[in-house]
Design an enzyme around this catalytic site. Structure first.
Site, mmCIF file in Angstrom:
data_model
loop_
_atom_site.group_PDB
_atom_site.id
_atom_site.type_symbol
_atom_site.label_atom_id
_atom_site.label_comp_id
_atom_site.label_asym_id
_atom_site.label_seq_id
_atom_site.Cartn_x
_atom_site.Cartn_y
_atom_site.Cartn_z
ATOM 1 N N PRO A 131 0.809 -1.305 0.169
ATOM 2 C CA PRO A 131 -0.013 -0.144 -0.024
ATOM 3 C C PRO A 131 0.807 1.276 0.153
ATOM 4 C CG PRO A 131 -0.149 -0.989 2.112
ATOM 5 C CD PRO A 131 0.385 -2.097 1.146
ATOM 6 N N ASP A 133 4.337 1.204 -0.364
ATOM 7 C CA ASP A 133 5.421 1.413 -1.551
ATOM 8 C C ASP A 133 5.249 1.572 -3.067
ATOM 9 O OD1 ASP A 133 7.343 0.976 0.503
ATOM 10 O OD2 ASP A 133 7.428 -1.068 0.286
ATOM 11 N N SER A 140 2.508 11.601 -1.227
ATOM 12 C CA SER A 140 2.234 11.731 0.526
ATOM 13 C C SER A 140 0.550 12.134 0.667
ATOM 14 C CB SER A 140 2.984 12.898 1.031
ATOM 15 O OG SER A 140 2.588 13.195 2.280
ATOM 16 N N SER A 319 -51.300 19.669 7.522
ATOM 17 C CA SER A 319 -50.954 19.866 8.958
ATOM 18 C C SER A 319 -51.280 18.535 9.674
ATOM 19 C CB SER A 319 -51.790 21.063 9.473
ATOM 20 O OG SER A 319 -51.944 21.078 10.824
ATOM 21 N N LYS A 325 -55.419 21.971 5.604
ATOM 22 C CA LYS A 325 -53.996 23.075 5.341
ATOM 23 C C LYS A 325 -52.691 22.919 4.430
ATOM 24 C CE LYS A 325 -51.873 26.559 8.522
ATOM 25 N NZ LYS A 325 -50.537 26.539 7.651
ATOM 26 N N GLU A 332 -39.700 25.944 2.176
ATOM 27 C CA GLU A 332 -39.168 26.082 3.515
ATOM 28 C C GLU A 332 -37.705 25.131 3.632
ATOM 29 O OE1 GLU A 332 -42.208 24.912 6.047
ATOM 30 O OE2 GLU A 332 -43.331 26.686 5.953
#
Length: 475
Positions: A131, A133, A140, A319, A325, A332
């Protein structure tokens, strides 16, 4: 019976890992160290690491720093990472070392294990592909992670955010054209002002989105500049000559975007001003969208006791206590998403200010917040366009009543009567509860023909559908 775990060794000794996990010893150790929160990087960043490791392997091959026998499986494994196969094998949260080292190592380990598996070796063998090398050759975390930050930001802006903003702008422009001849009364300080058209209001919204595009585009030259090749501190230690150039050529081939080497790797690793600049553009877009959402909420308020000038599309929700409603939920949710973007910008600003000498040490939280801003802006803009803007309609009857009774229409009489006499008209109309036309005639200040010629709402609103000079017709 097959064991459910395996052991991998690193510089500090053996580590026990679930047998079916492709990550390695360093990732497993980090899981035990950084037991903080649940916030993880979105998959797009993991996929960008796949791109970065593919390009690095190909650049190393061209430089002679990686054997072709190893480069081929590394590129193949990184390609699978890019395509989303290993999303479940990145278990770390964003709360880790400020350079993003653990996620870089997670990518190195997953790719190495998968490459070795392709070569017939068991997970955890670290042979023939290592992983550090091989997958991390000439790199880096200090230059790879910021390179990934730039890659994923460009791709998310171009492929996720911009298409949503295009849809929103086109929807706003279509409504502006549809409402070009619909008169309304402007409001300043929340109070009645002079006539305008509803088309002009929506035209304003579309123009704000167009400026948002311009602000995003203005950041691209800095975003396309990559620090890869700087390695640990910016000097390029252990990177072969030409690696940064080859890397960017490979990234251009993989993405179709015009990435180029940052001429100062130090700047690209120590500071992330370009990403703060992007966040600033998103912050402006967010404030623009909050304004739009709130304007449409207010203009659609009612249906009987509010302004009621717009008819907000029904979203099917209601609602929990008031039957039938209807609420402007889409507006929103857009506003809430934009509030998150504004908050993220504060975090990103502080994160960028947390560079110490040659390295910024708040990279993970910076990019996590930036990617969230892009994602929620894109998704909320798309939903806002599709579920509200495209189907919003005007309440013609309410608008007509408002225009007829608007006191400030008589502002057009200022050049004829003077400010003080016009003020008498508005005061009389308000006190008597009549139209300004009736008040003006009752005061005997001018005749009907003159009033009707001068105080014409459509003329006062300007050319219906007029776009100011220089309006951007972006698509």
């Amino acid at each position: 019976m097959r064991s459910s775990t395996r052991f991998e060794r690193d510089a500090f000794g053996p580590v026990e890992i679930a047998a079916d996990r492709y990550w390695g010893a360093q990732t497993q150790r980090a899981l035990g160290v950084f037991d903080i929160g649940e916030e993880r990087f979105p998959s797009c960043l993991i996929h960008a690491f796949g791109l970065q490791k593919m390009a690095a392997a190909r650049a190393n091959l061209r430089c002679g720093a990686l054997d072709p026998v190893l480069a081929e499986p590394v590129v193949a494994a990184a390609s699978e990472l890019r395509d989303g196969r290993f999303d479940a094998h990145f278990p770390l949260t964003i709360w880790q070392t400020g350079s993003g080292t653990q996620t870089n190592m997670n990518a190195n380990e997953v790719i190495a294990n998968r490459a070795n598996e392709m070569l017939g070796q068991p997970l955890g063998s670290k042979f023939p592909v290592h992983p550090n090398d091989h997958v991390n050759a000439s790199q880096s975390s200090n230059d790879s992670f910021p390179t990934v930050m730039h890659l994923v930001t460009v791709l998310e802006l171009e492929e996720r955010l911009k298409p949503s903003l295009v849809l929103l702008q086109e929807s706003l422009r279509e409504r502006a054209n549809a409402f070009a001849n619909v008169l309304k009364i402007a409001r300043t300080h929340l109070m009645d002002a002079v006539p305008m058209t509803m088309g002009q209001a929506f035209d304003t919204f579309a123009r704000q989105v167009a400026h948002g595009f311009d602000r995003i585009d203005a950041t691209m030259p800095r975003l396309l500049s990559l620090p890869q090749g700087g390695t640990a501190a910016g000097t390029g230690l252990n990177a072969p000559p030409g690696f940064d150039v080859f890397f960017c050529e490979e990234i251009r081939a993989l993405t179709g975007r015009n990435f180029s080497p940052n001429p100062s790797k130090f700047e690209g690793m120590a500071a992330h001003d370009a990403l703060v600049e992007v966040s600033g553009a998103l912050n402006v877009i967010a404030t623009s969208l909050i304004k739009m959402a709130n304007d449409l909420r207010w203009l659609g308020s009612g249906p009987r006791c509010g302004l009621g000038e717009l008819k907000i599309p029904d979203d099917g929700l209601t609602s929990s206590i008031m039957p039938g409603k209807r609420n402007p939920t889409i507006a929103e949710v857009l506003a809430q998403a934009c509030m998150q973007v504004v908050g993220n910008h504060a975090t990103i600003t502080m994160a960028n200010a947390s560079g110490n000498f040659e390295l910024n040490v708040a990279k993970p939280v910076l990019i996590a917040n930036l990617l969230q801003s892009i994602r929620v802006l894109a998704d909320a803009s798309r939903v806002f366009a599709q579920r509200l803007v495209q189907d919003v309609e005007v309440n013609g009857a309410q608008l007509a009543r408002n225009v007829e009774n608007a006191l400030l229409l008589v502002t057009a009489l200022n050049p004829i009567l003077g400010y003080d006499k016009v003020a008498q008209i508005t005061a009389a109309a308000l006190e008597q509860g009549v139209t300004p036309r009736a008040a003006a005639l009752s005061l005997g200040l001018l005749d009907e023909a003159t009033y009707d010629r001068v105080v014409d709402a459509r003329t006062l609103a300007g050319r219906p559908g007029h776009r100011p000079e220089g309006f951007s017709e972006r698509s």
